[in-house]
Design a protein around this motif. Sequence first.
Motif, PDB file in Angstrom:
ATOM      1  N   ALA A 137     -15.498  53.394  -3.035  1.00  0.00           N
ATOM      2  CA  ALA A 137     -15.665  52.522  -4.115  1.00  0.00           C
ATOM      3  C   ALA A 137     -14.588  52.061  -4.924  1.00  0.00           C
ATOM      4  CB  ALA A 137     -17.050  52.686  -4.824  1.00  0.00           C
ATOM      5  N   LEU A 138     -13.893  53.236  -5.201  1.00  0.00           N
ATOM      6  CA  LEU A 138     -12.901  53.409  -6.401  1.00  0.00           C
ATOM      7  C   LEU A 138     -11.857  52.648  -5.630  1.00  0.00           C
ATOM      8  CD1 LEU A 138     -13.407  56.638  -8.161  1.00  0.00           C
ATOM      9  CD2 LEU A 138     -13.708  54.521  -9.331  1.00  0.00           C
ATOM     10  N   THR A 139     -11.514  53.130  -4.547  1.00  0.00           N
ATOM     11  CA  THR A 139     -10.117  52.534  -3.465  1.00  0.00           C
ATOM     12  C   THR A 139     -10.468  50.983  -3.599  1.00  0.00           C
ATOM     13  OG1 THR A 139     -10.058  54.726  -2.316  1.00  0.00           O
ATOM     14  CG2 THR A 139      -8.828  52.523  -1.357  1.00  0.00           C
ATOM     15  N   ALA A 165     -17.160  50.953   2.867  1.00  0.00           N
ATOM     16  CA  ALA A 165     -15.714  50.643   2.990  1.00  0.00           C
ATOM     17  C   ALA A 165     -15.638  49.018   3.859  1.00  0.00           C
ATOM     18  CB  ALA A 165     -15.021  51.428   3.605  1.00  0.00           C
ATOM     19  N   GLY A 166     -16.345  48.988   4.804  1.00  0.00           N
ATOM     20  CA  GLY A 166     -16.570  47.698   5.734  1.00  0.00           C
ATOM     21  C   GLY A 166     -17.267  46.462   4.696  1.00  0.00           C
ATOM     22  N   LEU A 167     -18.084  46.781   4.017  1.00  0.00           N
ATOM     23  CA  LEU A 167     -18.673  45.678   3.097  1.00  0.00           C
ATOM     24  C   LEU A 167     -17.950  45.325   2.043  1.00  0.00           C
ATOM     25  CD1 LEU A 167     -22.441  46.752   2.679  1.00  0.00           C
ATOM     26  CD2 LEU A 167     -21.730  44.930   4.304  1.00  0.00           C
ATOM     27  N   GLY A 168     -17.071  46.134   1.725  1.00  0.00           N
ATOM     28  CA  GLY A 168     -15.939  45.859   0.535  1.00  0.00           C
ATOM     29  C   GLY A 168     -14.749  44.923   1.023  1.00  0.00           C
ATOM     30  N   HIS A 169     -14.380  45.350   2.260  1.00  0.00           N
ATOM     31  CA  HIS A 169     -13.476  44.345   3.018  1.00  0.00           C
ATOM     32  C   HIS A 169     -14.107  43.079   3.272  1.00  0.00           C
ATOM     33  CE1 HIS A 169      -9.856  47.045   3.754  1.00  0.00           C
ATOM     34  NE2 HIS A 169     -10.695  47.822   3.745  1.00  0.00           N
ATOM     35  N   LEU A 170     -15.558  43.214   3.881  1.00  0.00           N
ATOM     36  CA  LEU A 170     -16.029  41.683   3.973  1.00  0.00           C
ATOM     37  C   LEU A 170     -15.822  40.965   2.480  1.00  0.00           C
ATOM     38  CD1 LEU A 170     -17.737  39.841   5.869  1.00  0.00           C
ATOM     39  CD2 LEU A 170     -19.822  40.995   4.906  1.00  0.00           C
ATOM     40  N   GLY A 226     -18.220  63.025  -2.241  1.00  0.00           N
ATOM     41  CA  GLY A 226     -16.938  62.811  -2.554  1.00  0.00           C
ATOM     42  C   GLY A 226     -16.421  61.445  -1.868  1.00  0.00           C
ATOM     43  N   SER A 227     -16.928  61.236  -0.651  1.00  0.00           N
ATOM     44  CA  SER A 227     -16.224  60.025   0.012  1.00  0.00           C
ATOM     45  C   SER A 227     -16.747  58.822  -0.524  1.00  0.00           C
ATOM     46  CB  SER A 227     -16.766  60.159   1.543  1.00  0.00           C
ATOM     47  OG  SER A 227     -18.032  59.995   1.823  1.00  0.00           O
ATOM     48  N   LEU A 228     -18.068  58.690  -1.022  1.00  0.00           N
ATOM     49  CA  LEU A 228     -18.634  57.076  -1.236  1.00  0.00           C
ATOM     50  C   LEU A 228     -18.116  57.012  -2.504  1.00  0.00           C
ATOM     51  CD1 LEU A 228     -22.157  57.272  -0.134  1.00  0.00           C
ATOM     52  CD2 LEU A 228     -20.082  56.921   1.315  1.00  0.00           C
ATOM     53  N   ALA A 266     -12.744  67.339   0.231  1.00  0.00           N
ATOM     54  CA  ALA A 266     -12.656  66.996   1.392  1.00  0.00           C
ATOM     55  C   ALA A 266     -13.037  65.414   1.820  1.00  0.00           C
ATOM     56  CB  ALA A 266     -13.080  67.678   2.680  1.00  0.00           C
ATOM     57  N   GLY A 267     -14.211  65.180   1.235  1.00  0.00           N
ATOM     58  CA  GLY A 267     -14.838  63.864   1.545  1.00  0.00           C
ATOM     59  C   GLY A 267     -14.027  62.839   0.607  1.00  0.00           C
ATOM     60  N   ALA A 268     -13.633  63.117  -0.259  1.00  0.00           N
ATOM     61  CA  ALA A 268     -13.105  62.151  -1.032  1.00  0.00           C
ATOM     62  C   ALA A 268     -11.717  61.640  -0.681  1.00  0.00           C
ATOM     63  CB  ALA A 268     -12.734  62.828  -2.582  1.00  0.00           C
ATOM     64  N   VAL A 269     -11.247  62.686   0.135  1.00  0.00           N
ATOM     65  CA  VAL A 269      -9.686  62.392   0.876  1.00  0.00           C
ATOM     66  C   VAL A 269     -10.051  61.657   1.971  1.00  0.00           C
ATOM     67  CG1 VAL A 269      -8.084  63.204   2.067  1.00  0.00           C
ATOM     68  CG2 VAL A 269      -8.604  64.708  -0.020  1.00  0.00           C
ATOM     69  N   LEU A 270     -11.250  61.784   2.618  1.00  0.00           N
ATOM     70  CA  LEU A 270     -11.548  60.909   3.595  1.00  0.00           C
ATOM     71  C   LEU A 270     -11.944  59.466   3.130  1.00  0.00           C
ATOM     72  CD1 LEU A 270     -13.806  63.318   5.862  1.00  0.00           C
ATOM     73  CD2 LEU A 270     -11.557  62.526   6.312  1.00  0.00           C
TER      74      LEU A 270
END
Length: 262
Positions: A86-88, A203-208, A80-82, A152-156
């Motif tokens: 990526a979508l966010t 998430a960090g690589l996306g922000h990079l 769910g989280s990954l 729950a993973g998606a929410v995180l």
Amino acid sequence: MSLDAPTTLSGLLVGVVVGLTGVGGGALMTPILVLVFGIAPQTAVGTDLLVAAVTKLFGVAVHQRHGTVDWQIVRRLALGSLPAAALTLAWMQWSGAERVGDGLIIKAVAVALMITAVGMLLKSWLHQVGKRERIKRPQWFRRLQRWLTSVAGAVLGVLVTLTSIGAGALGTVMMVHLYPLRMNSHKLVGTDLAHAIPLALIAGLGHLLIGNVDTTLMTNLLLGSVPGVLLGSLVGTRLPMKFVQGAISIVLVLVGVKMLMH
């Protein structure tokens, strides 16, 4: 690169807390970077995510040697989280949300801190509720368990990508509720750290790529956080975890109020 002792010391302290409890990486580091060092909120979020990914990798290595990582739960959370992360990130890039005003980012971080603190304070109660339902209706509970873990993973995934906060504190709260008979305190920390690594990395690589990472700041933080998380992971079994997490909850509430007033 120049060594910045205050930043490295902050990384060390936060690393110790993460190693001890699996909690407090983004929830402590991001506010410290914004309130103490005056770092722009979007840069604090992006930099902290990559610091967390590397730092927690060392913590997981310690927990894996002790057999305190439940990889099945890690996979369910990541399912769910990954994608959610990526979508966010795609939404942030498409909508220009990465350039949103600092005030809005600070308020989002403050709200995330409050939610995290409340979750930690209600952790024991949620564990008891989950335990009661697991015993009373085992088949129904187990049928929903897998899918609710991914939800729950998606929410995180969304929360962590936007604020860098929630992977540790809220992740552990969700796990004690969904796996009340399966998780002890040590497995909780190890499993949470293992799930946080790919989430924080994506998430960090996306922000990079967006431009929200300060590599010099990241290096100074890692110089402190890596030894800190190793130390915390090694001595974590010797401390009263309820006291430590209760203290962290109080700190998060105070910091959240401070950020709302920033």
